[in-house]
Design a protein around this motif. Structure first.
Motif, short mmCIF file in Angstrom:
data_model
loop_
_atom_site.label_atom_id
_atom_site.label_comp_id
_atom_site.label_asym_id
_atom_site.label_seq_id
_atom_site.Cartn_x
_atom_site.Cartn_y
_atom_site.Cartn_z
N TRP A 1 0.83 -1.21 0.00
CA TRP A 1 0.00 0.00 0.00
C TRP A 1 0.86 1.26 0.00
CZ3 TRP A 1 -4.96 0.76 -1.03
CH2 TRP A 1 -5.52 2.01 -0.72
N ALA A 2 1.91 1.26 0.80
CA ALA A 2 2.80 2.41 0.87
C ALA A 2 3.53 2.64 -0.46
CB ALA A 2 3.81 2.24 2.00
N SER A 3 3.73 1.57 -1.22
CA SER A 3 4.46 1.67 -2.48
C SER A 3 3.63 2.34 -3.56
CB SER A 3 4.89 0.27 -2.94
OG SER A 3 5.69 -0.35 -1.97
N ARG B 1 12.46 1.42 -7.47
CA ARG B 1 11.28 1.15 -6.65
C ARG B 1 11.61 1.50 -5.19
NH1 ARG B 1 10.85 -5.53 -6.57
NH2 ARG B 1 13.08 -5.99 -6.40
N ASP B 2 12.05 2.73 -5.01
CA ASP B 2 12.60 3.14 -3.71
C ASP B 2 11.58 3.07 -2.59
OD1 ASP B 2 14.80 3.57 -5.26
OD2 ASP B 2 15.06 5.68 -4.74
N GLU B 3 10.34 3.53 -2.83
CA GLU B 3 9.33 3.51 -1.76
C GLU B 3 9.06 2.10 -1.29
OE1 GLU B 3 7.96 6.03 -0.08
OE2 GLU B 3 9.44 7.23 -1.17
N PHE B 4 9.00 1.18 -2.22
CA PHE B 4 8.82 -0.22 -1.88
C PHE B 4 10.04 -0.75 -1.14
CE2 PHE B 4 9.92 -4.57 -3.15
CZ PHE B 4 8.81 -5.27 -2.70
N LEU B 5 11.22 -0.46 -1.67
CA LEU B 5 12.44 -1.07 -1.16
C LEU B 5 12.77 -0.63 0.26
CD1 LEU B 5 14.58 -3.02 -2.35
CD2 LEU B 5 15.95 -1.00 -2.91
N ARG B 6 12.52 0.63 0.58
CA ARG B 6 12.84 1.13 1.93
C ARG B 6 12.17 0.27 3.00
NH1 ARG B 6 15.20 6.19 1.77
NH2 ARG B 6 14.88 7.32 -0.18
N ARG B 7 10.97 -0.17 2.74
CA ARG B 7 10.22 -0.96 3.71
C ARG B 7 10.54 -2.45 3.60
NH1 ARG B 7 7.67 3.38 1.88
NH2 ARG B 7 6.46 4.68 3.33
#
Length: 282
Positions: free
Chosen positions: A35-37, A165-171
């Motif tokens: 969802w955050a991604s 895919r930074d937003e995905f990867l951070r989490r």
């Protein structure tokens, strides 16, 4: 008449529950990360105010898309609901992407002819292999991904996924109840892997490495995180060394998907990809 629309956060949770019922074994924290991604990347079909089908249409900055979570309620299958909804999903995702951008998907084998009619071409099979976590020796040469600069991790992931895919990867690289590890040699990141808790056991993914030796080290360290628990690795069949790794640790095929692409498939170093990240988001 069915209504197709963007799903709510609760409806994404419903999709995860349905995926569990299909025995796809989603991760316990997957919904939050997904969802955050891309909050606009999850859709559903509704009939009389009730969700009857789900799917994802995730966009990676408009440069690449991925479709997953395609589930129609079991009692409603075979009525044409899925066909129309799937085509709507494909077209809606294409509209979210830059012109000419490709879409990837991991579809169950029996649906390949349907997806091919929708413009998707077969690339290879990704095989879900199951084994048991083992108490291997500690490897002092591996470090937590959180201790490595995110820019370095993101650059490495981009080479193996094909897109940022930074937003995905951070989490994803620091999962609750799991672990992300990297192999640094001569100041360079030469391999990375993540293990996360799932409905049953733990999944490893991604698992990428410059060579088979580094992949083996990472796998052993991640396996150690889940001693005596079921572990799963989604192995790309077009990487012979990945299949050999699975065989070495007595992993057995229990499921699989066909990786397919709509448009030009990204040129990925499959010989360095020992485990894909997720059947749902690529």
């Amino acid at each position: 008449m069915n209504v197709y629309r963007t799903a709510t956060r609760d409806e994404l949770e419903l999709a995860v529950q349905w995926a569990a019922q299909e025995r796809w074994n989603p991760g316990l924290g997957d919904a939050d990360v997904f969802w955050a991604s891309d909050p606009e990347g999850f859709v559903c079909a509704e009939e009389n105010g009730e969700v009857i089908a789900t799917g994802s249409i995730v966009s990676y900055s408009g440069e690449f898309g991925f479709m997953g979570f395609f589930i129609v309620r079991p009692e409603l299958r075979g009525q044409g609901i899925g066909r129309e909804f799937w085509q709507w999903r494909r077209d809606r995702l294409l509209a979210r992407l830059h012109p000419g951008a490709a879409i990837g998907m991991d579809g169950v084998f029996e649906m390949q002819p349907f997806y091919a009619k929708g413009g998707f071409a077969f690339s290879h099979r990704n095989l879900r292999m199951e084994g048991v976590g083992q108490a291997h020796d500690t490897d002092p040469g591996l470090v937590d991904l959180s201790a490595i600069s995110f820019e370095q991790v993101a650059a490495y992931d981009r080479r193996h996924f094909g897109f940022a895919r930074d937003e995905f990867l951070r989490r994803w690289i620091n999962p609750e109840g799991g672990r992300g590890l990297g192999c640094i040699m001569d100041g360079e990141l030469r391999g990375m892997g993540v293990i996360r808790p799932c409905q049953a056991g733990f999944k490893i993914g991604p698992l990428c490495a410059e060579n088979a030796s580094i992949a083996d080290r990472l796998f052993r360290a991640l396996s150690r995180w889940a001693v005596d628990q079921p572990i799963f690795l989604d192995v790309p069949e077009n990487n012979a060394e990945a299949l050999a790794l699975a065989k070495t640790y007595s992993l057995q095929e229990v499921f699989g998907c066909a990786r397919m692409y709509h448009g030009l498939a990204p040129d990925l170093p499959w010989s360095q990809i020992y485990g894909v990240t997720s059947f749902e988001l690529g």
